[in-house]
Design an enzyme around this catalytic site. Structure first.
Site, PDB file in Angstrom:
ATOM      1  N   VAL A  45     -23.109  62.977  56.310  1.00 56.75           N
ATOM      2  CA  VAL A  45     -23.970  64.302  56.011  1.00 56.75           C
ATOM      3  C   VAL A  45     -25.151  63.868  55.312  1.00 56.75           C
ATOM      4  CG1 VAL A  45     -22.034  65.869  56.205  1.00 56.75           C
ATOM      5  CG2 VAL A  45     -22.899  65.038  54.191  1.00 56.75           C
ATOM      6  N   ASP A 100     -16.899  61.891  46.070  1.00 56.62           N
ATOM      7  CA  ASP A 100     -16.336  61.082  47.302  1.00 56.62           C
ATOM      8  C   ASP A 100     -15.143  60.358  47.055  1.00 56.62           C
ATOM      9  OD1 ASP A 100     -16.071  59.567  49.682  1.00 56.62           O
ATOM     10  OD2 ASP A 100     -18.093  59.533  49.943  1.00 56.62           O
ATOM     11  N   ARG A 125     -33.553  63.301  52.858  1.00 59.16           N
ATOM     12  CA  ARG A 125     -33.340  64.214  51.459  1.00 59.16           C
ATOM     13  C   ARG A 125     -34.078  65.416  51.726  1.00 59.16           C
ATOM     14  NH1 ARG A 125     -31.057  60.823  47.833  1.00 59.16           N
ATOM     15  NH2 ARG A 125     -31.333  58.727  47.711  1.00 59.16           N
TER      16      ARG A 125
END
Length: 195
Positions: free
Chosen positions: A169, A114, A181
């Site tokens: 997401v 990220d 998860r």
């Protein structure tokens, strides 16, 4: 209420992820086939655990596996920008090739490439321990959020499963507040579930 009802749309199905993980493992097997000593695969906990398990089962090399944990999100959706190493690897990486496994490289969970801040800190940690090269393998890459260009070390390579649009997401190891998860796919979380 089903977790699926919290998902706005599925970006990658379980079958699409499985195929791509198999392709990544084949590429890593090819690239590190003649490397000695064998590489060490280090997963970024907790998000990378499913990705790492599926990937290493398809790498046909004698590899070592370990985990490292850096926290920069807490229960929020934005990185604090100051990752803290809360669990260090226990394996000796001196003079070894390390493949650092992330689920997401971007500013979200520690499974995506990220902003790059956390990943850069983890690479620096491995270099300080004497790793001869550091490669990065990420399931998702979100370049739209990248603030720091990730620098690989030595003969390090970059492996990317999918380029991720700028959505929040979850699934396949990635969470919001430690939930979702266990979804077998990667999906966009509905905004009302995290705002």
């Amino acid at each position: 209420m089903s977790m699926d009802s919290h998902i706005e749309k599925v970006l990658w199905t379980q079958d699409q992820i499985s195929r791509r993980v198999t392709e990544l493992a084949a590429q890593i097997t090819h690239d590190f086939n003649s490397v000695s000593p064998p590489p060490v695969v280090v997963g970024v906990a907790t998000g990378a655990f499913l990705f790492l398990a599926d990937l290493v089962r398809n790498i046909h090399l004698p590899i070592s596996v370990d985990f490292i944990r850096a926290e920069s999100y807490g229960s929020g959706t934005l990185s604090s920008g100051a990752p803290v190493l809360s669990l260090d690897s226990k394996l000796d990486v001196k003079d070894k090739h390390v493949i650092l496994m992330h689920t997401f490289l971007c500013s979200q969970v520690e499974d995506i490439v990220d902003t790059g801040t956390t990943l850069s800190s983890l690479i620096a940690n491995l270099v300080s321990k004497g790793a001869s090269s550091v490669s990065v393998c990420t399931l998702l890459d979100k370049p739209a959020r990248r603030k720091i260009q990730v620098e690989l070390v030595g003969e390090g390579k970059f492996y990317r499963g999918f380029e991720c649009p700028d959505y929040f997401v979850v699934g396949y190891g990635m969470d919001f507040a430690e939930l979702y998860r266990n979804l077998p796919y990667v999906g966009v979380l509905k905004p009302e579930c995290y705002k």
